[in-house]
Scaffold this motif. Structure first.
Motif, PDB file in Angstrom:
ATOM      1  N   ALA A 192      53.506  44.644  29.469  1.00 38.11           N
ATOM      2  CA  ALA A 192      52.866  45.140  30.680  1.00 38.11           C
ATOM      3  C   ALA A 192      51.437  44.635  30.716  1.00 38.11           C
ATOM      4  O   ALA A 192      50.804  44.418  29.672  1.00 38.11           O
ATOM      5  CB  ALA A 192      52.889  46.668  30.740  1.00 38.11           C
ATOM      6  N   ALA A 193      50.928  44.412  31.912  1.00 40.88           N
ATOM      7  CA  ALA A 193      49.543  43.984  32.118  1.00 40.88           C
ATOM      8  C   ALA A 193      48.873  44.983  33.041  1.00 40.88           C
ATOM      9  O   ALA A 193      49.433  45.340  34.089  1.00 40.88           O
ATOM     10  CB  ALA A 193      49.503  42.582  32.724  1.00 40.88           C
ATOM     11  N   LEU A 194      47.689  45.427  32.645  1.00 41.27           N
ATOM     12  CA  LEU A 194      46.950  46.404  33.431  1.00 41.27           C
ATOM     13  C   LEU A 194      45.550  45.869  33.705  1.00 41.27           C
ATOM     14  O   LEU A 194      44.928  45.241  32.826  1.00 41.27           O
ATOM     15  CB  LEU A 194      46.853  47.750  32.719  1.00 41.27           C
ATOM     16  N   LEU A 195      45.056  46.124  34.883  1.00 43.13           N
ATOM     17  CA  LEU A 195      43.697  45.764  35.283  1.00 43.13           C
ATOM     18  C   LEU A 195      43.037  47.000  35.871  1.00 43.13           C
ATOM     19  O   LEU A 195      43.454  47.491  36.927  1.00 43.13           O
ATOM     20  CB  LEU A 195      43.712  44.623  36.309  1.00 43.13           C
ATOM     21  N   ASP A 196      42.030  47.515  35.141  1.00 44.93           N
ATOM     22  CA  ASP A 196      41.345  48.741  35.562  1.00 44.93           C
ATOM     23  C   ASP A 196      42.335  49.893  35.766  1.00 44.93           C
ATOM     24  O   ASP A 196      42.216  50.693  36.702  1.00 44.93           O
ATOM     25  CB  ASP A 196      40.550  48.506  36.851  1.00 44.93           C
ATOM     26  N   GLY A 197      43.350  49.950  34.877  1.00 42.08           N
ATOM     27  CA  GLY A 197      44.318  51.030  34.951  1.00 42.08           C
ATOM     28  C   GLY A 197      45.461  50.794  35.912  1.00 42.08           C
ATOM     29  O   GLY A 197      46.383  51.606  35.975  1.00 42.08           O
ATOM     30  N   ARG A 198      45.439  49.692  36.671  1.00 41.58           N
ATOM     31  CA  ARG A 198      46.508  49.392  37.622  1.00 41.58           C
ATOM     32  C   ARG A 198      47.466  48.369  37.013  1.00 41.58           C
ATOM     33  O   ARG A 198      47.035  47.415  36.361  1.00 41.58           O
ATOM     34  CB  ARG A 198      45.939  48.836  38.936  1.00 41.58           C
ATOM     35  N   TYR A 199      48.775  48.582  37.257  1.00 44.93           N
ATOM     36  CA  TYR A 199      49.768  47.628  36.785  1.00 44.93           C
ATOM     37  C   TYR A 199      49.694  46.355  37.622  1.00 44.93           C
ATOM     38  O   TYR A 199      49.738  46.401  38.859  1.00 44.93           O
ATOM     39  CB  TYR A 199      51.164  48.223  36.850  1.00 44.93           C
ATOM     40  N   VAL A 200      49.580  45.223  36.946  1.00 45.52           N
ATOM     41  CA  VAL A 200      49.512  43.927  37.621  1.00 45.52           C
ATOM     42  C   VAL A 200      50.444  42.968  36.884  1.00 45.52           C
ATOM     43  O   VAL A 200      51.029  43.299  35.852  1.00 45.52           O
ATOM     44  CB  VAL A 200      48.071  43.372  37.638  1.00 45.52           C
ATOM     45  N   VAL A 201      50.562  41.779  37.419  1.00 48.29           N
ATOM     46  CA  VAL A 201      51.270  40.685  36.751  1.00 48.29           C
ATOM     47  C   VAL A 201      50.219  39.648  36.381  1.00 48.29           C
ATOM     48  O   VAL A 201      49.497  39.157  37.255  1.00 48.29           O
ATOM     49  CB  VAL A 201      52.346  40.068  37.659  1.00 48.29           C
ATOM     50  N   GLY A 202      50.103  39.368  35.118  1.00 47.08           N
ATOM     51  CA  GLY A 202      49.100  38.415  34.663  1.00 47.08           C
ATOM     52  C   GLY A 202      49.717  37.116  34.194  1.00 47.08           C
ATOM     53  O   GLY A 202      50.922  37.024  33.951  1.00 47.08           O
ATOM     54  N   PHE A 203      48.885  36.101  34.083  1.00 52.24           N
ATOM     55  CA  PHE A 203      49.326  34.826  33.506  1.00 52.24           C
ATOM     56  C   PHE A 203      48.121  34.167  32.855  1.00 52.24           C
ATOM     57  O   PHE A 203      46.977  34.345  33.282  1.00 52.24           O
ATOM     58  CB  PHE A 203      49.971  33.908  34.556  1.00 52.24           C
ATOM     59  N   SER A 204      48.386  33.426  31.790  1.00 57.19           N
ATOM     60  CA  SER A 204      47.346  32.712  31.053  1.00 57.19           C
ATOM     61  C   SER A 204      47.704  31.237  30.984  1.00 57.19           C
ATOM     62  O   SER A 204      48.878  30.861  31.046  1.00 57.19           O
ATOM     63  CB  SER A 204      47.192  33.284  29.638  1.00 57.19           C
ATOM     64  N   THR A 205      46.692  30.398  30.842  1.00 52.74           N
ATOM     65  CA  THR A 205      46.879  28.952  30.801  1.00 52.74           C
ATOM     66  C   THR A 205      46.234  28.383  29.549  1.00 52.74           C
ATOM     67  O   THR A 205      45.242  28.921  29.037  1.00 52.74           O
ATOM     68  CB  THR A 205      46.263  28.275  32.039  1.00 52.74           C
ATOM     69  N   ARG A 206      46.796  27.300  29.073  1.00 50.60           N
ATOM     70  CA  ARG A 206      46.230  26.537  27.958  1.00 50.60           C
ATOM     71  C   ARG A 206      46.233  25.076  28.340  1.00 50.60           C
ATOM     72  O   ARG A 206      47.025  24.636  29.166  1.00 50.60           O
ATOM     73  CB  ARG A 206      47.035  26.763  26.672  1.00 50.60           C
ATOM     74  N   ARG A 207      45.341  24.317  27.736  1.00 50.69           N
ATOM     75  CA  ARG A 207      45.219  22.909  28.079  1.00 50.69           C
ATOM     76  C   ARG A 207      45.801  22.033  26.974  1.00 50.69           C
ATOM     77  O   ARG A 207      46.007  22.493  25.835  1.00 50.69           O
ATOM     78  CB  ARG A 207      43.756  22.521  28.320  1.00 50.69           C
ATOM     79  N   THR A 208      46.045  20.776  27.303  1.00 48.81           N
ATOM     80  CA  THR A 208      46.575  19.818  26.346  1.00 48.81           C
ATOM     81  C   THR A 208      45.449  19.159  25.576  1.00 48.81           C
ATOM     82  O   THR A 208      44.279  19.207  25.971  1.00 48.81           O
ATOM     83  CB  THR A 208      47.406  18.748  27.053  1.00 48.81           C
ATOM     84  N   SER A 209      45.786  18.525  24.476  1.00 47.20           N
ATOM     85  CA  SER A 209      44.803  17.824  23.660  1.00 47.20           C
ATOM     86  C   SER A 209      44.232  16.633  24.426  1.00 47.20           C
ATOM     87  O   SER A 209      44.964  15.884  25.071  1.00 47.20           O
ATOM     88  CB  SER A 209      45.444  17.347  22.356  1.00 47.20           C
ATOM     89  N   GLY A 210      42.917  16.473  24.356  1.00 48.20           N
ATOM     90  CA  GLY A 210      42.248  15.360  25.021  1.00 48.20           C
ATOM     91  C   GLY A 210      41.817  15.636  26.439  1.00 48.20           C
ATOM     92  O   GLY A 210      41.161  14.792  27.052  1.00 48.20           O
TER      93      GLY A 210
END
Length: 578
Positions: free
Chosen positions: A271-289
């Motif tokens: 579960a992802a929460l923002l300021d106590g509210r249920y949200v849908v989150g996503f994270s990103t990562r970058r490639t080498s170089g």
């Protein structure tokens, strides 16, 4: 070959050479990625094996341990880490730095292939891949909407958002946090199974054969060959409910007679929460170089486009390392410019002649700018360590030019014409200038060969500093004498020692007169310096500042999601009280 004499007699080739170097350096500067620290991509191979529906204990015994035993015999393995969850086994093999990653990938694939027949027959085909991601989370967002249901919002992130962000060059992964996953549930009714004499295992085995698509050979149609595939799949939950289940006595019943089939959402595991509210989150990562700044700006542009196209959805940026990388780059560039300006001011203070100061100051950009071309050729980035290397040597880059110009001024004071003074001055100190610069380069180059993870960080530092020093040597031996011979015109000044120089010479005379005391003082300083070595910290742990502080709380194994959310609420309440 006397390079300085040749440059003085033929100035045009020297000028053209440095024009080409400057153009190449400016082009390399535009291509260099910007990051906070050098990309440290350890040679890591990941093996993923899926066995749908299997509990973690079964996955660990029947899959993970066999994969670990198979790859353990491969040479140069530093660490093996495995994570087991319901239906999934992920094994990461980290090799020693310097190991050929392509060869390691082939060896791991061969090892997994050898134990494939010992693994459960109904597993998905093992996936062996190299890890090409660097750093942690680059950017993280929270997505919420007042109009979309949780399953619709989750599908929006999986479909629209993920596709949009993957179109940004340099994005390596996009991971959703929270939300729900679609799942077709089959809830068996125990009384029906008992009445018909069928077991849950038999029903599971028959359902496992549903989603099958296999080659069926070839056939001739209309005088041409056509490949045939045998397809046995269901498209909807109703089709699955109508699927026949064969009983031990030869009869068959529909699945709906012994089970309830529903098309809905899976039980949430995160579960992802923002300021106590249920949200849908996503994270990103970058490639080498890739560049942290360029990738971050590209992600923000895509998010702004999605926000304009879907006003019913709100995006909130909750984490980013882009600002930290920008601040590091800006501060390093300011430090570099300040160092260059101070170097020029010091040169002016001692030479007190604008022509000599200008000729010496030209060595700074002509040494730094071509270094960017070398950095691009070696796949470096503009990070804290490479910019620190340039800042460290910024004062050294003008040393050779100052020595050349000062010696030319001394020969001009003897009454020689400018060209002859430049030739004689360059010949007189040529060996000393070359030895000084090569010695400095020899100090920095071994830093680039430091072993371990620390060596990975300082590799870019050492080569950047050495390249800048060698370019400064080229400037001092080829361009500075030529400029001095052509532009240091006018009446030569009489060589008169300044009051500062006269005071310095008196100190030199005292040191020569009291040689024993001078050597004793130098030796005492050396011993005192050695005594301070144990007080210097001997660790190197680079850290990256995050835009927001993070607190991780780990619950004991077996904890439910509702328990985790309850603990998170308690922690958040206590933090607010403080």
């Amino acid at each position: 070959m006397n390079l300085s004499r040749w440059g003085i007699k033929y100035p045009l080739p020297s000028v053209l050479l440095f024009v080409v170097l400057v153009v190449a350096g400016l082009w390399g500067l535009r291509q260099l990625p910007i990051s906070q620290l050098p990309d440290i991509a350890l040679p890591t191979i990941q093996v993923t094996v899926n066995l749908p529906g299997a509990p973690p204990s079964t996955i660990e015994t029947d899959v993970t341990r066999k994969v670990e035993d198979a790859v353990a015999s491969i040479s140069d393995i530093r660490r093996i880490n495995s994570s087991v969850s319901e239906g999934t086994s992920v094994t990461r093999i980290e090799f020693e730095i310097g190991r050929d990653i392509d060869r390691a990938l082939d060896e791991v694939r061969d090892a997994v292939a050898r134990v494939r027949r010992d693994l459960p027959q109904d597993i998905d085909e093992p996936v062996t891949q190299r890890i090409n991601l660097v750093g942690g989370t680059l950017m993280a967002y929270a997505v919420e909407s007042d109009r979309l249901a949780p399953d619709e919002l989750s599908w929006f992130v999986d479909d629209k958002v993920t596709k949009a962000i993957f179109s940004v060059p340099g994005v390596g992964s996009v991971s959703r946090v929270g939300g729900v996953d679609r799942e077709v549930r089959v809830d068996l009714r125990a009384e029906a199974l008992q009445a018909l004499g069928v077991t849950a295992g038999s029903v599971s085995a028959q359902l496992a054969r549903l989603q099958v698509e296999r080659p069926g050979g070839r056939t001739e149609t209309g005088g041409a060959e056509q490949s045939v595939r045998t397809v046995a799949v269901v498209r909807t939950a109703q089709d699955l409910a109508d699927y026949p289940i064969y009983l031990p006595d030869g009869r068959s019943v529909r699945l709906s007679a012994i089970a309830t089939v529903t098309d809905g959402a899976a039980e949430p595991r995160s579960a992802a929460l923002l300021d106590g509210r249920y949200v849908v989150g996503f994270s990103t990562r970058r490639t080498s170089g890739s560049s942290e700044v360029a990738v971050g700006d590209g992600i923000r542009e895509r998010i702004a486009e999605l926000q304009a196209e879907h006003p019913e959805v709100r995006f909130t940026e909750v984490q980013s390392t882009v600002e930290t990388a920008k601040a590091s780059y800006d501060s390093s560039m300011i430090m570099l410019l300040e160092g260059a300006l101070l170097s020029v001011l010091v040169v002016w203070f001692f030479l007190r002649e604008w022509r000599a100061t200008l000729i010496s100051a030209i060595a700074l950009p002509l040494s730094v700018i071509p270094t960017f071309a070398v950095m691009h050729w070696l796949d470096f980035s503009l990070n804290l360590l490479t910019l620190l290397a340039l800042a460290v040597v910024i004062g050294v880059l003008v040393d050779d030019a100052i020595v050349e110009v000062e010696n030319v001024a001394r020969h001009r004071a003897m009454g020689k014409p400018p060209m002859q003074a430049a030739i004689d001055a360059a010949d007189e100190i040529g060996i000393a200038v070359i030895a000084t610069s090569v010695t400095l380069a020899a100090v920095f180059i071994p830093v680039a060969f430091m072993p371990g993870v620390t060596g990975k960080f300082f590799r870019e530092f050492g080569w950047t500093a050495a390249a800048a020093v060698l370019f400064s040597l080229l400037v001092a031996r080829l361009l500075t004498p030529m400029l001095a011979g052509h532009f240091m015109r006018g009446e030569p000044k009489t060589a008169v020692d300044s009051p500062l120089m006269q005071r310095y010479l008196r100190w030199v005379e005292l040191a020569l007169h009291y040689r024993g005391r001078a050597l004793g003082l130098a030796f005492a300083t050396f011993v005192l310096s050695l005594g301070l070595i144990p007080l210097i910290p001997k660790t190197f742990v680079p850290t990256t500042d995050q835009s927001r502080a993070q607190l991780q709380v780990e619950l004991p194994p077996g904890a439910r999601l509702v328990d985790s959310l309850q603990v998170a609420d308690e922690v958040r309440a206590r933090l607010r009280e403080q």
